[in-house]
Scaffold this motif. Structure first.
Motif, PDB file in Angstrom:
ATOM      1  N   UNK A   1       0.831  -1.197   0.000  1.00  0.00           N
ATOM      2  CA  UNK A   1       0.000   0.000   0.000  1.00  0.00           C
ATOM      3  C   UNK A   1       0.873   1.258   0.000  1.00  0.00           C
ATOM      4  N   UNK A   2       1.960   1.243   0.750  1.00  0.00           N
ATOM      5  CA  UNK A   2       2.834   2.409   0.819  1.00  0.00           C
ATOM      6  C   UNK A   2       3.490   2.667  -0.536  1.00  0.00           C
ATOM      7  N   UNK A   3       3.983   1.616  -1.190  1.00  0.00           N
ATOM      8  CA  UNK A   3       4.612   1.804  -2.493  1.00  0.00           C
ATOM      9  C   UNK A   3       3.588   2.276  -3.517  1.00  0.00           C
ATOM     10  N   UNK A   4       2.360   1.800  -3.416  1.00  0.00           N
ATOM     11  CA  UNK A   4       1.308   2.246  -4.327  1.00  0.00           C
ATOM     12  C   UNK A   4       0.996   3.720  -4.102  1.00  0.00           C
ATOM     13  N   UNK A   5       0.875   4.122  -2.842  1.00  0.00           N
ATOM     14  CA  UNK A   5       0.617   5.533  -2.541  1.00  0.00           C
ATOM     15  C   UNK A   5       1.733   6.423  -3.070  1.00  0.00           C
TER      16      UNK A   5
ATOM     17  N   UNK B   1       0.250   3.573 -16.642  1.00  0.00           N
ATOM     18  CA  UNK B   1       0.219   2.134 -16.949  1.00  0.00           C
ATOM     19  C   UNK B   1       0.778   1.325 -15.784  1.00  0.00           C
ATOM     20  N   UNK B   2       1.877   1.793 -15.222  1.00  0.00           N
ATOM     21  CA  UNK B   2       2.509   1.090 -14.104  1.00  0.00           C
ATOM     22  C   UNK B   2       1.611   1.122 -12.862  1.00  0.00           C
ATOM     23  N   UNK B   3       1.052   2.298 -12.568  1.00  0.00           N
ATOM     24  CA  UNK B   3       0.200   2.451 -11.386  1.00  0.00           C
ATOM     25  C   UNK B   3      -1.055   1.595 -11.513  1.00  0.00           C
ATOM     26  N   UNK B   4      -1.671   1.600 -12.691  1.00  0.00           N
ATOM     27  CA  UNK B   4      -2.903   0.819 -12.849  1.00  0.00           C
ATOM     28  C   UNK B   4      -2.621  -0.675 -12.716  1.00  0.00           C
ATOM     29  N   UNK B   5      -1.460  -1.112 -13.183  1.00  0.00           N
ATOM     30  CA  UNK B   5      -1.077  -2.512 -13.026  1.00  0.00           C
ATOM     31  C   UNK B   5      -0.923  -2.879 -11.552  1.00  0.00           C
ATOM     32  N   UNK B   6      -0.259  -2.002 -10.801  1.00  0.00           N
ATOM     33  CA  UNK B   6      -0.045  -2.258  -9.374  1.00  0.00           C
ATOM     34  C   UNK B   6      -1.378  -2.270  -8.628  1.00  0.00           C
ATOM     35  N   UNK B   7      -2.254  -1.332  -8.969  1.00  0.00           N
ATOM     36  CA  UNK B   7      -3.561  -1.252  -8.307  1.00  0.00           C
ATOM     37  C   UNK B   7      -4.383  -2.496  -8.619  1.00  0.00           C
ATOM     38  N   UNK B   8      -4.325  -2.959  -9.863  1.00  0.00           N
ATOM     39  CA  UNK B   8      -5.046  -4.188 -10.225  1.00  0.00           C
ATOM     40  C   UNK B   8      -4.534  -5.384  -9.432  1.00  0.00           C
ATOM     41  N   UNK B   9      -3.235  -5.459  -9.233  1.00  0.00           N
ATOM     42  CA  UNK B   9      -2.665  -6.569  -8.466  1.00  0.00           C
ATOM     43  C   UNK B   9      -3.120  -6.515  -7.006  1.00  0.00           C
ATOM     44  N   UNK B  10      -3.202  -5.291  -6.449  1.00  0.00           N
ATOM     45  CA  UNK B  10      -3.683  -5.159  -5.076  1.00  0.00           C
ATOM     46  C   UNK B  10      -5.123  -5.649  -4.962  1.00  0.00           C
ATOM     47  N   UNK B  11      -5.934  -5.321  -5.955  1.00  0.00           N
ATOM     48  CA  UNK B  11      -7.331  -5.752  -5.931  1.00  0.00           C
ATOM     49  C   UNK B  11      -7.431  -7.264  -6.116  1.00  0.00           C
ATOM     50  N   UNK B  12      -6.589  -7.799  -6.972  1.00  0.00           N
ATOM     51  CA  UNK B  12      -6.624  -9.241  -7.250  1.00  0.00           C
ATOM     52  C   UNK B  12      -6.253 -10.057  -6.015  1.00  0.00           C
ATOM     53  N   UNK B  13      -5.280  -9.564  -5.248  1.00  0.00           N
ATOM     54  CA  UNK B  13      -4.833 -10.304  -4.066  1.00  0.00           C
ATOM     55  C   UNK B  13      -5.667  -9.992  -2.832  1.00  0.00           C
ATOM     56  N   UNK B  14      -6.601  -9.039  -2.953  1.00  0.00           N
ATOM     57  CA  UNK B  14      -7.500  -8.761  -1.840  1.00  0.00           C
ATOM     58  C   UNK B  14      -6.998  -7.721  -0.864  1.00  0.00           C
TER      59      UNK B  14
ATOM     60  N   UNK C   1      -6.948  -4.452  -1.502  1.00  0.00           N
ATOM     61  CA  UNK C   1      -8.001  -3.439  -1.583  1.00  0.00           C
ATOM     62  C   UNK C   1      -9.184  -4.033  -2.339  1.00  0.00           C
ATOM     63  N   UNK C   2     -10.331  -3.425  -2.199  1.00  0.00           N
ATOM     64  CA  UNK C   2     -11.546  -3.888  -2.875  1.00  0.00           C
ATOM     65  C   UNK C   2     -11.477  -3.527  -4.353  1.00  0.00           C
ATOM     66  N   UNK C   3     -12.119  -4.327  -5.190  1.00  0.00           N
ATOM     67  CA  UNK C   3     -12.047  -4.091  -6.633  1.00  0.00           C
ATOM     68  C   UNK C   3     -12.677  -2.756  -7.022  1.00  0.00           C
ATOM     69  N   UNK C   4     -13.724  -2.329  -6.306  1.00  0.00           N
ATOM     70  CA  UNK C   4     -14.334  -1.039  -6.607  1.00  0.00           C
ATOM     71  C   UNK C   4     -13.398   0.113  -6.215  1.00  0.00           C
ATOM     72  N   UNK C   5     -12.674  -0.071  -5.117  1.00  0.00           N
ATOM     73  CA  UNK C   5     -11.683   0.920  -4.705  1.00  0.00           C
ATOM     74  C   UNK C   5     -10.615   1.054  -5.787  1.00  0.00           C
ATOM     75  N   UNK C   6     -10.168  -0.072  -6.326  1.00  0.00           N
ATOM     76  CA  UNK C   6      -9.169  -0.056  -7.390  1.00  0.00           C
ATOM     77  C   UNK C   6      -9.718   0.656  -8.620  1.00  0.00           C
ATOM     78  N   UNK C   7     -10.958   0.369  -8.958  1.00  0.00           N
ATOM     79  CA  UNK C   7     -11.575   1.015 -10.112  1.00  0.00           C
ATOM     80  C   UNK C   7     -11.690   2.512  -9.933  1.00  0.00           C
ATOM     81  N   UNK C   8     -12.057   2.948  -8.724  1.00  0.00           N
ATOM     82  CA  UNK C   8     -12.171   4.378  -8.456  1.00  0.00           C
ATOM     83  C   UNK C   8     -10.817   5.070  -8.570  1.00  0.00           C
ATOM     84  N   UNK C   9      -9.781   4.440  -8.020  1.00  0.00           N
ATOM     85  CA  UNK C   9      -8.440   5.015  -8.097  1.00  0.00           C
ATOM     86  C   UNK C   9      -8.005   5.165  -9.552  1.00  0.00           C
TER      87      UNK C   9
END
Length: 84
Positions: A25-29, A49-62, A64-72
């Protein structure tokens, strides 16, 4: 203090996962902050592109929530598209 072996193991697992989640989460922020401070559109698109990939991975592994990832991703895409 937990007495059952399964509860002790669960505490160990949660400690490891909490540290891993905090690091991710810290590296993503930090990446998001770096993207927000970018003024060049081409550089921002590459970072996005890099940020969206990282956010998608966070959502995939649980992490963050998938809707949170989508909003970001949506807010960051809007930011990148509005750059001149």
């Amino acid at each position: 203090m937990a007495h059952h072996p399964s509860a002790i193991k669960r505490i160990r697992q949660l400690a490891v996962r909490r540290l891993r989640n905090r690091y991710q989460m810290k590296t993503t922020r930090n990446l998001i902050k770096k993207l927000r401070l970018t003024s060049s559109k081409t550089e921002a698109q590459q970072l996005f592109r890099k940020v969206s990939s990282v956010v998608d991975k966070l959502a995939k592994t649980g992490v963050i929530h998938k809707n949170n990832a989508g909003n970001k991703k949506s807010k960051l895409a809007k930011f990148v598209n509005n750059l001149s």
